[in-house]
Design an enzyme around this catalytic site. Structure first.
Site, PDB file in Angstrom:
ATOM      1  N   GLY B  63       0.792  -1.226   0.000  1.00 54.98           N
ATOM      2  CA  GLY B  63       0.000   0.000   0.000  1.00 54.98           C
ATOM      3  C   GLY B  63       0.820   1.268   0.000  1.00 54.98           C
ATOM      4  N   THR B  67       3.528   0.153  -7.050  1.00 56.85           N
ATOM      5  CA  THR B  67       3.066  -0.157  -8.394  1.00 56.85           C
ATOM      6  C   THR B  67       2.750   1.122  -9.163  1.00 56.85           C
ATOM      7  OG1 THR B  67       2.162  -2.213  -7.527  1.00 56.85           O
ATOM      8  CG2 THR B  67       1.387  -1.526  -9.690  1.00 56.85           C
ATOM      9  N   GLU B  90       2.399 -10.012  -9.860  1.00 54.19           N
ATOM     10  CA  GLU B  90       1.452  -9.920  -8.767  1.00 54.19           C
ATOM     11  C   GLU B  90       0.025  -9.751  -9.290  1.00 54.19           C
ATOM     12  OE1 GLU B  90       3.138  -7.387  -5.940  1.00 54.19           O
ATOM     13  OE2 GLU B  90       1.892  -8.117  -4.318  1.00 54.19           O
ATOM     14  N   ARG B 241      23.694   5.491  -7.225  1.00 54.21           N
ATOM     15  CA  ARG B 241      25.123   5.263  -7.425  1.00 54.21           C
ATOM     16  C   ARG B 241      25.702   6.176  -8.499  1.00 54.21           C
ATOM     17  NH1 ARG B 241      26.510  -0.853  -7.799  1.00 54.21           N
ATOM     18  NH2 ARG B 241      26.006  -0.750  -5.600  1.00 54.21           N
ATOM     19  N   GLY B 309     -10.767  39.266  14.378  1.00 50.56           N
ATOM     20  CA  GLY B 309     -10.805  40.038  13.131  1.00 50.56           C
ATOM     21  C   GLY B 309      -9.855  39.547  12.051  1.00 50.56           C
ATOM     22  N   LYS B 310      -9.409  38.313  12.170  1.00 49.73           N
ATOM     23  CA  LYS B 310      -8.472  37.782  11.171  1.00 49.73           C
ATOM     24  C   LYS B 310      -9.149  37.629   9.806  1.00 49.73           C
ATOM     25  CE  LYS B 310      -7.517  34.013  13.388  1.00 49.73           C
ATOM     26  NZ  LYS B 310      -8.453  34.231  14.524  1.00 49.73           N
ATOM     27  N   GLU B 334     -12.268  27.313   7.410  1.00 48.54           N
ATOM     28  CA  GLU B 334     -13.042  27.398   8.643  1.00 48.54           C
ATOM     29  C   GLU B 334     -14.516  27.668   8.395  1.00 48.54           C
ATOM     30  OE1 GLU B 334     -11.215  30.069  11.424  1.00 48.54           O
ATOM     31  OE2 GLU B 334      -9.826  28.471  12.006  1.00 48.54           O
ATOM     32  N   ARG B 467     -10.221  45.494  21.333  1.00 43.00           N
ATOM     33  CA  ARG B 467      -9.348  44.801  20.393  1.00 43.00           C
ATOM     34  C   ARG B 467      -8.110  45.630  20.109  1.00 43.00           C
ATOM     35  NH1 ARG B 467     -14.384  43.513  17.950  1.00 43.00           N
ATOM     36  NH2 ARG B 467     -14.715  41.266  17.658  1.00 43.00           N
ATOM     37  N   HIS B 479       8.260  50.011  10.434  1.00 43.34           N
ATOM     38  CA  HIS B 479       6.829  49.856  10.702  1.00 43.34           C
ATOM     39  C   HIS B 479       6.509  50.424  12.075  1.00 43.34           C
ATOM     40  CE1 HIS B 479       7.367  46.440  13.518  1.00 43.34           C
ATOM     41  NE2 HIS B 479       8.381  46.141  12.748  1.00 43.34           N
TER      42      HIS B 479
END
Lengths: 98, 524
Positions: B63, B67, B90, B241, B309-310, B334, B467, B479
């Site tokens: 699994g 193959t 197989e 190799r 507030g994202k 989300e 906030r 910044h």
């Protein structure tokens, strides 16, 4: 009364063909089997090997009587070969002939 | 030669590999020419593919997609005009044909065109054979030789060694015959992939039957591990190799229409040309705080507790791009499409219109529907297709819960590498678990890879929850270092004055340094 059997022997290269064929006929004769052998050289006729899914060489297939029996390997051990190919089988009814 | 030299020299190819394009069939790395496998990412790891004219052993448990790998190697050959022969011990050829078709490869068509041949050595029920003496594999070699002659094959796959041992009882004969077979295939100049089952950890050998010693110029290991009840598949090149390759385990997934997709993590150039151009954040006050907006090719992390507030920040970021005629790609993990449209409308942004006009594409997916690797590949495919100027993911934390810690770290590295490689502006969100202050595991993985971090925090002050927002870092730019209060209304986010005379906002333990209202700077 002899029993009739047909075989296909798969070998690679001519060198091997006569040896395997001869040994198989010898084992048949010892057991009063009337053997008929077809040889397929897989290096010359690989499509036959494909058809029967032959990997190991030599491969011997008992084609008749059915069911098919199949062995691989050299045929030195007469007892094992005879057992695997059913050369000793008592054939009932019509005697296995055609 | 150092890794750095190695990386520099193959940079041109790396870029193609990252982009998923492999323009060249045989890549000349000094020493050994290679054949591309067509496995996105793996050709990057092997720096071009598998060495030509050699045999590669592919070891993995049941699994682990051995193959699929073998089939993909042949399919890529056909795409490049190199026919192939698939030897199966197989699964019957008809099953393989059907299975490979689900991955998008029309093997039957290639067989008709004489480009692909199966050698079907799978066991047929009722045709047992008895071993009575010594034998060799001349039958198999003759069949392969015949198929190679008929198709002019350059590539051969043999699947699998374990199944050969299952069909023949004399293990030492099988071992010596496989050795002989490998030598024959090499003599014919074929490039071969042989699959083998992995051995138990304790055995000291790689493959169950210990065949690597004689067949393996090259060894590739596939793993399929269960970690924290989550499955994780990886691929590793153990040896190649005479040829260079990248070390370590790389996660992969198997997708319909694509086959195996390896996610290359290391070795990606992290020195993409950086741009001085600025783009608006979608919020004029935040533009001011960041001294003119985010950089064109930067990755920004917005971190905060739920409801800070994202998603609004992402909404404004996307809307600003769409308004400016840029293509924007929004991955939502989300909330549903409807919820996101409704939210955006509530903040005065018309996402439906942007989507209609083609400036926005919203992909809302429930994280649990796929593995992390699958999500990453999907994100990459969407980016490749839309070629957006802006990408947002809301949130990374939602993805974090479906993978292992290691898997998530790899996901983040993979994600940031190709977002950067594509020179896209990325805004990713991360949810902190603590409502006040706090950090998330997500941040630990991503913070060093991001160019800027914006923190959104609840601030408990004088019996009220307010906030606050701050730009924590911004690579290569001045910044604002204040923590500013902001409020949210029907127009979106409004950033106001800094909190003064308080400390501990970031940790969630706010203490009054002095009365914040004393000088009238902050209105209650």
């Amino acid at each position: 009364m002899s029993v009739r059997m047909t075989f296909t022997v798969y070998v690679a290269g001519n060198g091997m063909a006569e040896g395997v064929r001869g040994r198989l006929l010898e084992l048949c004769a010892e057991r009063d089997v009337d053997g008929e052998v077809t040889v397929v050289d897989v290096s010359a006729d690989p499509q036959w090997a494909e058809e029967l899914n032959v990997v190991g060489i030599p491969t011997v297939v008992r084609e008749h009587p059915r069911p098919r029996r199949r062995v691989i390997g050299s045929l030195e051990d007469g007892r094992r070969v005879a057992e695997a190919l059913g050369l000793d089988d008592s054939v009932d009814g019509d005697g296995g002939g055609r | 030669m150092s890794d750095r030299d190695e990386a520099t020299r193959s940079r041109g190819f790396d870029d193609a590999a990252i982009a998923g394009h492999h323009a060249i069939g045989v890549v000349d790395v000094p020493g050994v020419p290679k054949l591309a496998t067509g496995i996105a990412g793996f050709d990057h790891v092997t720096m071009g593919g598998l060495p030509r004219g050699r045999t590669t052993l592919l070891v993995g448990p049941a699994g682990s997609a051995k193959t699929v790998f073998a089939g993909q190697f042949l399919a890529e050959g056909i795409r490049r005009g190199q026919p192939g022969v698939f030897v199966t011990f197989e699964e019957p050829a008809r099953d393989l044909r059907a299975n490979l078709a689900t991955l998008g490869w029309d093997v039957a068509e290639w067989e008709e065109q004489g480009l692909w041949r199966f050698i079907d050595a799978s066991p047929v029920p009722g045709t047992d054979q008895i071993e009575v003496g010594a034998y060799n594999f001349a039958g198999l070699i003759a069949r392969i030789g015949h198929a190679v002659d008929q198709t002019a094959a350059e590539r051969v796959a043999i699947d699998s060694v374990g199944a050969v041992f299952g069909q023949f009882s004399d293990a030492s004969t099988v071992r010596s015959q496989l050795h002989h077979l490998a030598a024959e295939l090499r003599r014919m100049g074929l490039t071969v992939v042989i699959t083998a089952e992995s051995a138990a950890e304790s055995s000291g050998t790689l493959s169950r039957h210990g065949v690597e010693e004689f067949v393996a110029d090259n060894v590739v290991i596939l793993r399929n591990q269960l970690e924290d009840e989550k499955r994780r598949r990886t691929i590793e090149v153990l040896k190649l190799r005479g040829a260079m390759h990248r070390k370590g385990e790389y996660p992969f997934t198997v997708l319909p229409g694509q086959g195996i997709v390896v996610i290359p993590l290391s070795g990606m150039a992290l020195d993409q040309g950086s741009s001085d151009a600025r783009i608006t954040t979608g919020n004029s006050q935040l533009d001011e705080m960041t001294n003119g907006g985010f950089f064109r090719d930067s990755i920004v992390l917005a971190s905060g507790a739920t409801g800070t507030g994202k998603t609004l920040m992402v909404t404004e970021f996307m809307a600003a791009g769409a308004e400016a005629g840029e293509r924007c790609l929004f991955f939502a993990f989300e909330e549903s499409r409807d919820q996101i449209f409704r939210n955006a409308r509530g903040w005065g942004r018309d996402f439906e219109r942007y989507e209609r006009e083609g400036s926005l594409r919203l992909v809302a997916t429930y994280p649990e529907v796929a593995s992390l690797e699958d999500h990453l590949v999907e994100i990459k495919n969407e980016i490749d297709e839309l070629k957006p100027q802006r990408v947002a993911i809301d949130s990374l934390s939602a993805l974090e819960r479906i993978g292992t810690v290691k898997g998530f770290r790899e996901f983040i590295i993979g994600l940031t590498s190709f977002v950067k490689a594509e020179q896209v502006a990325g805004l990713f969100t991360s949810t902190t678990t603590a409502l006040l202050g706090g950090s998330s595991i997500t941040e630990g993985h991503i913070s060093t890879l991001t160019d800027a971090i914006v923190l959104l925090r609840y601030v408990e002050l004088n019996g009220e929850v307010r906030r606050g927002l701050t730009v924590l870092k911004m690579r290569g730019s001045m910044h604002d270092r204040d923590i500013r209060e902001f409020r949210i209304d029907g127009d979106g986010m409004h950033i106001g004055l800094p909190f003064r005379n308080v400390a501990g906002i970031l940790t969630g333990r706010v203490v009054n340094v002095a009365d914040p209202f004393a000088n009238g700077e902050l209105q209650p």
